[in-house]
Design a protein around this motif. Structure first.
Motif, short mmCIF file in Angstrom:
data_model
loop_
_atom_site.label_atom_id
_atom_site.label_comp_id
_atom_site.label_asym_id
_atom_site.label_seq_id
_atom_site.Cartn_x
_atom_site.Cartn_y
_atom_site.Cartn_z
N LEU A 1 14.06 -19.99 29.29
CA LEU A 1 13.18 -21.03 28.76
C LEU A 1 11.75 -20.84 29.25
O LEU A 1 10.79 -21.01 28.48
CB LEU A 1 13.70 -22.42 29.16
CG LEU A 1 14.97 -22.89 28.44
CD1 LEU A 1 15.48 -24.18 29.08
CD2 LEU A 1 14.68 -23.11 26.96
N LEU A 2 11.60 -20.49 30.51
CA LEU A 2 10.26 -20.26 31.05
C LEU A 2 9.58 -19.09 30.35
O LEU A 2 8.40 -19.17 29.99
CB LEU A 2 10.33 -20.00 32.55
CG LEU A 2 10.58 -21.22 33.44
CD1 LEU A 2 10.81 -20.79 34.88
CD2 LEU A 2 9.42 -22.19 33.36
N LYS A 3 10.32 -18.02 30.13
CA LYS A 3 9.76 -16.86 29.42
C LYS A 3 9.35 -17.24 28.00
O LYS A 3 8.28 -16.84 27.54
CB LYS A 3 10.76 -15.70 29.40
CG LYS A 3 10.93 -15.03 30.74
CD LYS A 3 11.97 -13.94 30.67
CE LYS A 3 12.21 -13.35 32.05
NZ LYS A 3 13.29 -12.36 32.05
N ASN A 4 10.21 -18.01 27.34
CA ASN A 4 9.88 -18.45 25.98
C ASN A 4 8.63 -19.32 25.98
O ASN A 4 7.75 -19.15 25.12
CB ASN A 4 11.05 -19.22 25.36
CG ASN A 4 12.23 -18.34 25.04
OD1 ASN A 4 12.12 -17.11 25.01
ND2 ASN A 4 13.38 -18.95 24.83
N ASN A 5 8.55 -20.23 26.93
CA ASN A 5 7.38 -21.11 27.01
C ASN A 5 6.12 -20.31 27.30
O ASN A 5 5.06 -20.59 26.74
CB ASN A 5 7.58 -22.19 28.06
CG ASN A 5 8.51 -23.29 27.59
OD1 ASN A 5 8.76 -23.42 26.39
ND2 ASN A 5 9.04 -24.07 28.51
N GLN A 6 6.22 -19.33 28.18
CA GLN A 6 5.07 -18.50 28.49
C GLN A 6 4.60 -17.76 27.24
O GLN A 6 3.40 -17.62 26.99
CB GLN A 6 5.40 -17.51 29.60
CG GLN A 6 5.53 -18.15 30.97
CD GLN A 6 6.07 -17.19 32.02
OE1 GLN A 6 6.63 -16.15 31.69
NE2 GLN A 6 5.90 -17.55 33.28
N GLY A 7 5.54 -17.29 26.45
CA GLY A 7 5.20 -16.61 25.21
C GLY A 7 4.49 -17.55 24.24
O GLY A 7 3.51 -17.18 23.60
N HIS A 8 4.99 -18.79 24.14
CA HIS A 8 4.35 -19.77 23.25
C HIS A 8 2.94 -20.11 23.74
O HIS A 8 2.01 -20.21 22.93
CB HIS A 8 5.19 -21.04 23.15
CG HIS A 8 6.48 -20.86 22.43
ND1 HIS A 8 6.57 -20.35 21.14
CD2 HIS A 8 7.76 -21.13 22.80
CE1 HIS A 8 7.82 -20.31 20.76
NE2 HIS A 8 8.58 -20.77 21.75
N PHE B 1 0.97 -18.25 25.52
CA PHE B 1 0.12 -17.09 25.26
C PHE B 1 -0.31 -17.06 23.79
O PHE B 1 -1.49 -16.85 23.47
CB PHE B 1 0.84 -15.80 25.64
CG PHE B 1 0.02 -14.56 25.40
CD1 PHE B 1 -1.01 -14.22 26.26
CD2 PHE B 1 0.28 -13.74 24.31
CE1 PHE B 1 -1.78 -13.08 26.03
CE2 PHE B 1 -0.48 -12.61 24.07
CZ PHE B 1 -1.52 -12.29 24.94
N SER B 2 0.64 -17.29 22.89
CA SER B 2 0.33 -17.29 21.46
C SER B 2 -0.68 -18.39 21.12
O SER B 2 -1.62 -18.17 20.35
CB SER B 2 1.59 -17.52 20.64
OG SER B 2 2.48 -16.43 20.81
N MET B 3 -0.50 -19.56 21.71
CA MET B 3 -1.42 -20.67 21.46
C MET B 3 -2.81 -20.34 22.01
O MET B 3 -3.83 -20.65 21.37
CB MET B 3 -0.88 -21.96 22.09
CG MET B 3 0.34 -22.50 21.37
SD MET B 3 1.18 -23.85 22.24
CE MET B 3 -0.12 -25.04 22.42
N GLN C 1 -4.10 -17.36 22.34
CA GLN C 1 -4.68 -16.34 21.46
C GLN C 1 -5.20 -16.98 20.17
O GLN C 1 -6.28 -16.66 19.69
CB GLN C 1 -3.65 -15.25 21.14
CG GLN C 1 -3.24 -14.43 22.34
CD GLN C 1 -4.41 -13.68 22.94
OE1 GLN C 1 -5.21 -13.07 22.25
NE2 GLN C 1 -4.54 -13.75 24.26
N ALA C 2 -4.41 -17.89 19.61
CA ALA C 2 -4.81 -18.56 18.37
C ALA C 2 -6.06 -19.41 18.60
O ALA C 2 -6.99 -19.40 17.78
CB ALA C 2 -3.67 -19.42 17.84
N THR C 3 -6.08 -20.12 19.71
CA THR C 3 -7.24 -20.95 20.04
C THR C 3 -8.48 -20.09 20.24
O THR C 3 -9.57 -20.42 19.74
CB THR C 3 -6.97 -21.80 21.30
OG1 THR C 3 -5.81 -22.60 21.08
CG2 THR C 3 -8.14 -22.70 21.63
N ALA C 4 -8.34 -18.99 20.93
CA ALA C 4 -9.47 -18.09 21.16
C ALA C 4 -9.98 -17.54 19.83
O ALA C 4 -11.18 -17.45 19.60
CB ALA C 4 -9.06 -16.95 22.09
N GLY C 5 -9.08 -17.21 18.93
CA GLY C 5 -9.46 -16.71 17.62
C GLY C 5 -10.19 -17.77 16.81
O GLY C 5 -11.19 -17.48 16.14
N GLN C 6 -9.70 -19.00 16.88
CA GLN C 6 -10.35 -20.09 16.15
C GLN C 6 -11.76 -20.34 16.70
O GLN C 6 -12.70 -20.56 15.93
CB GLN C 6 -9.52 -21.36 16.24
CG GLN C 6 -8.24 -21.31 15.44
CD GLN C 6 -7.35 -22.52 15.69
OE1 GLN C 6 -7.61 -23.32 16.57
NE2 GLN C 6 -6.29 -22.63 14.89
#
Length: 79
Positions: free
Chosen positions: A49-56, A58-60, A62-67
């Protein structure tokens, strides 16, 4: 012969008590083993669960930085 009979009864009682104690120890050990296995399973689930959350996260990020980058490029440069 009465004393011998009592000694025999005591010896039998002691054997039964020893057998019962051995069974109790085996039961306790089995319960401890099961508890340790359950803890290991739960630890693995928490790790996943921690790994999954870390992945989410990170994705968020990246998306925020792109926006933010897109928004900065669209805004006119003010002098």
């Amino acid at each position: 012969m009465g004393d011998q009979g009592h000694q025999d009864d005591l010896a039998v009682a002691m054997q039964l008590m020893q057998q019962h104690m051995i069974q109790m120890q085996q039961t306790i050990q089995a319960q401890q083993d099961a508890a340790e296995q359950k803890i290991d399973e739960l630890t693995a689930k928490v790790d996943q669960l921690l790994k999954n959350n870390q992945g989410h996260v990170f994705s968020m990020e990246q998306a925020t930085a792109g926006q933010i980058q897109n928004q900065n490029q669209r805004q006119p440069q003010s002098n």
